[in-house]
Scaffold this active site. Sequence first.
Site, PDB file in Angstrom:
ATOM      1  N   GLU A   1       6.585  -7.240  11.926  1.00 36.57           N
ATOM      2  CA  GLU A   1       7.326  -6.281  11.102  1.00 36.57           C
ATOM      3  C   GLU A   1       8.521  -5.644  11.816  1.00 36.57           C
ATOM      4  O   GLU A   1       9.572  -5.438  11.184  1.00 36.57           O
ATOM      5  CB  GLU A   1       6.380  -5.159  10.642  1.00 36.57           C
ATOM      6  CG  GLU A   1       5.326  -5.625   9.656  1.00 36.57           C
ATOM      7  CD  GLU A   1       4.248  -4.586   9.386  1.00 36.57           C
ATOM      8  OE1 GLU A   1       3.340  -4.894   8.577  1.00 36.57           O
ATOM      9  OE2 GLU A   1       4.284  -3.483   9.972  1.00 36.57           O
TER      10      GLU A   1
ATOM     11  N   HIS B   1       3.793   3.953   5.733  1.00 38.93           N
ATOM     12  CA  HIS B   1       3.314   2.635   6.134  1.00 38.93           C
ATOM     13  C   HIS B   1       3.161   2.640   7.646  1.00 38.93           C
ATOM     14  O   HIS B   1       3.995   3.218   8.348  1.00 38.93           O
ATOM     15  CB  HIS B   1       4.317   1.547   5.747  1.00 38.93           C
ATOM     16  CG  HIS B   1       4.040   0.219   6.416  1.00 38.93           C
ATOM     17  ND1 HIS B   1       3.168  -0.708   5.885  1.00 38.93           N
ATOM     18  CD2 HIS B   1       4.477  -0.293   7.594  1.00 38.93           C
ATOM     19  CE1 HIS B   1       3.099  -1.745   6.726  1.00 38.93           C
ATOM     20  NE2 HIS B   1       3.885  -1.520   7.764  1.00 38.93           N
TER      21      HIS B   1
ATOM     22  N   TYR C   1       6.246  -7.236   2.691  1.00 43.43           N
ATOM     23  CA  TYR C   1       4.984  -7.208   1.940  1.00 43.43           C
ATOM     24  C   TYR C   1       4.533  -8.606   1.518  1.00 43.43           C
ATOM     25  O   TYR C   1       3.902  -8.763   0.474  1.00 43.43           O
ATOM     26  CB  TYR C   1       5.118  -6.286   0.726  1.00 43.43           C
ATOM     27  CG  TYR C   1       5.015  -4.806   1.078  1.00 43.43           C
ATOM     28  CD1 TYR C   1       3.926  -4.292   1.773  1.00 43.43           C
ATOM     29  CD2 TYR C   1       6.017  -3.911   0.696  1.00 43.43           C
ATOM     30  CE1 TYR C   1       3.826  -2.946   2.096  1.00 43.43           C
ATOM     31  CE2 TYR C   1       5.918  -2.551   1.004  1.00 43.43           C
ATOM     32  CZ  TYR C   1       4.817  -2.083   1.710  1.00 43.43           C
ATOM     33  OH  TYR C   1       4.711  -0.740   2.017  1.00 43.43           O
TER      34      TYR C   1
ATOM     35  N   ASN D   1       2.199   6.542  -1.653  1.00 46.30           N
ATOM     36  CA  ASN D   1       1.305   7.133  -0.649  1.00 46.30           C
ATOM     37  C   ASN D   1       2.015   7.410   0.676  1.00 46.30           C
ATOM     38  O   ASN D   1       1.386   7.433   1.731  1.00 46.30           O
ATOM     39  CB  ASN D   1       0.061   6.250  -0.472  1.00 46.30           C
ATOM     40  CG  ASN D   1       0.421   4.856   0.010  1.00 46.30           C
ATOM     41  OD1 ASN D   1       1.590   4.563   0.265  1.00 46.30           O
ATOM     42  ND2 ASN D   1      -0.575   4.009   0.158  1.00 46.30           N
TER      43      ASN D   1
ATOM     44  N   THR E   1      -5.703   4.109   2.516  1.00 42.15           N
ATOM     45  CA  THR E   1      -4.662   3.669   1.577  1.00 42.15           C
ATOM     46  C   THR E   1      -4.719   4.451   0.269  1.00 42.15           C
ATOM     47  O   THR E   1      -3.706   4.900  -0.246  1.00 42.15           O
ATOM     48  CB  THR E   1      -4.828   2.161   1.291  1.00 42.15           C
ATOM     49  OG1 THR E   1      -4.782   1.454   2.533  1.00 42.15           O
ATOM     50  CG2 THR E   1      -3.733   1.652   0.377  1.00 42.15           C
TER      51      THR E   1
ATOM     52  N   LYS F   1       8.043   6.229   3.148  1.00 42.49           N
ATOM     53  CA  LYS F   1       8.435   5.549   1.916  1.00 42.49           C
ATOM     54  C   LYS F   1       9.293   6.470   1.037  1.00 42.49           C
ATOM     55  O   LYS F   1       9.401   7.676   1.299  1.00 42.49           O
ATOM     56  CB  LYS F   1       7.161   5.089   1.192  1.00 42.49           C
ATOM     57  CG  LYS F   1       6.315   4.088   1.997  1.00 42.49           C
ATOM     58  CD  LYS F   1       5.066   3.696   1.214  1.00 42.49           C
ATOM     59  CE  LYS F   1       4.171   2.762   1.991  1.00 42.49           C
ATOM     60  NZ  LYS F   1       2.966   2.370   1.197  1.00 42.49           N
TER      61      LYS F   1
ATOM     62  N   PHE G   1      -0.949  -5.327  -8.049  1.00 41.39           N
ATOM     63  CA  PHE G   1      -0.151  -4.126  -7.812  1.00 41.39           C
ATOM     64  C   PHE G   1       1.221  -4.421  -7.218  1.00 41.39           C
ATOM     65  O   PHE G   1       2.022  -3.497  -7.041  1.00 41.39           O
ATOM     66  CB  PHE G   1      -0.911  -3.131  -6.917  1.00 41.39           C
ATOM     67  CG  PHE G   1      -1.222  -3.606  -5.518  1.00 41.39           C
ATOM     68  CD1 PHE G   1      -0.264  -3.583  -4.517  1.00 41.39           C
ATOM     69  CD2 PHE G   1      -2.492  -4.081  -5.195  1.00 41.39           C
ATOM     70  CE1 PHE G   1      -0.557  -4.006  -3.227  1.00 41.39           C
ATOM     71  CE2 PHE G   1      -2.796  -4.504  -3.908  1.00 41.39           C
ATOM     72  CZ  PHE G   1      -1.820  -4.472  -2.926  1.00 41.39           C
TER      73      PHE G   1
HETATM   74  P1  IDP Z   1      -1.685   0.212   3.697  1.00 40.25           P
HETATM   75  O1  IDP Z   1      -0.306   0.743   3.329  1.00 40.25           O
HETATM   76  O2  IDP Z   1      -2.678   1.331   3.852  1.00 40.25           O
HETATM   77  O3  IDP Z   1      -1.674  -0.740   4.850  1.00 40.25           O
HETATM   78  P2  IDP Z   1      -1.995  -2.119   1.962  1.00 40.25           P
HETATM   79  O4  IDP Z   1      -3.313  -2.623   1.463  1.00 40.25           O
HETATM   80  O5  IDP Z   1      -1.298  -2.894   3.017  1.00 40.25           O
HETATM   81  O6  IDP Z   1      -2.206  -0.597   2.418  1.00 40.25           O
HETATM   82  O7  IDP Z   1      -1.067  -1.971   0.675  1.00 40.25           O
HETATM   83  C1  IDP Z   1       0.320  -1.793   0.808  1.00 40.25           C
HETATM   84  C2  IDP Z   1       0.778  -0.753  -0.168  1.00 40.25           C
HETATM   85  O8  IDP Z   1       0.623  -1.235  -1.512  1.00 40.25           O
HETATM   86  C3  IDP Z   1      -0.049   0.553  -0.157  1.00 40.25           C
HETATM   87  O9  IDP Z   1       0.325   1.429   0.871  1.00 40.25           O
HETATM   88  C4  IDP Z   1       0.247   1.102  -1.527  1.00 40.25           C
HETATM   89  O10 IDP Z   1       1.564   1.683  -1.589  1.00 40.25           O
HETATM   90  C5  IDP Z   1       0.236  -0.173  -2.363  1.00 40.25           C
HETATM   91  N1  IDP Z   1      -1.124  -0.472  -2.870  1.00 40.25           N
HETATM   92  C6  IDP Z   1      -2.163  -0.965  -2.197  1.00 40.25           C
HETATM   93  N2  IDP Z   1      -3.255  -1.126  -2.960  1.00 40.25           N
HETATM   94  C7  IDP Z   1      -2.869  -0.732  -4.181  1.00 40.25           C
HETATM   95  C8  IDP Z   1      -3.559  -0.681  -5.433  1.00 40.25           C
HETATM   96  O11 IDP Z   1      -4.744  -1.031  -5.576  1.00 40.25           O
HETATM   97  N3  IDP Z   1      -2.831  -0.215  -6.484  1.00 40.25           N
HETATM   98  C9  IDP Z   1      -1.532   0.175  -6.368  1.00 40.25           C
HETATM   99  N4  IDP Z   1      -0.845   0.127  -5.197  1.00 40.25           N
HETATM  100  C10 IDP Z   1      -1.507  -0.321  -4.121  1.00 40.25           C
HETATM  101 MG    MG Z   2      -0.767  -2.619   5.011  1.00 42.28          MG
END
Ligand code: IDP
Ligand code: MG
Length: 138
Positions: free
Chosen positions: A128, A117, A51, A114, A93, A11, A59
């Site tokens: 995807e 992905h 997404y 973070n 995550t 990212k 979020f």
């Molecule tokens: P993942 O990337 O570990 O699969 P997902 O639940 O698919 O996690 O969420 C996609 C992305 O959205 C996360 O990687 C993170 O960047 C963001 N995200 C997820 N949950 C939160 C949250 O509770 N607050 C802020 N950003 C979030």
């Molecule tokens: Mg995800």
Amino acid sequence: MSVEQTLVLIKPDGVARGLVGEIMARFERRGLRLAALRLLRFDEVLVARHYAEHIGKDFFPALKEFIMSGPTVAMVLEGDRAIEIVRAMMGATKFYEAAPGTIRGDYANHVTRNLVHGSDSPAAAAREIPLFFDRLID
Ligand code: IDP
Ligand code: MG
């Protein structure tokens, strides 16, 4: 052995922090094969597609602003159980739940920013990968 493909993104925070080589090296050393690679910038259409499951969540606006904020590296990695291996190497995550030794556990300090992905299932990978690549090297 079943060869699996997964979509991996580094990212905008990972690119901006100069962690592309470090992150790719981890996957290479683990033995995952690089099947496709590009640098791109997310636009609104790609965010909505990639997404889609998160549209409407609290979020999502922050996620959208972040993912469009700079270039992202997209790649397809291939190998036996590649989807699970990548998810394990990424870490949880939320940065504060990610185990040391994982990418997020070693480098992430923010819930949205973070670094990586990885597709979370074979169905997600199949959905995807074509959003980013119209053909793969074989
Ligand atoms: P993942 O990337 O570990 O699969 P997902 O639940 O698919 O996690 O969420 C996609 C992305 O959205 C996360 O990687 C993170 O960047 C963001 N995200 C997820 N949950 C939160 C949250 O509770 N607050 C802020 N950003 C979030
Ligand atoms: Mg995800």
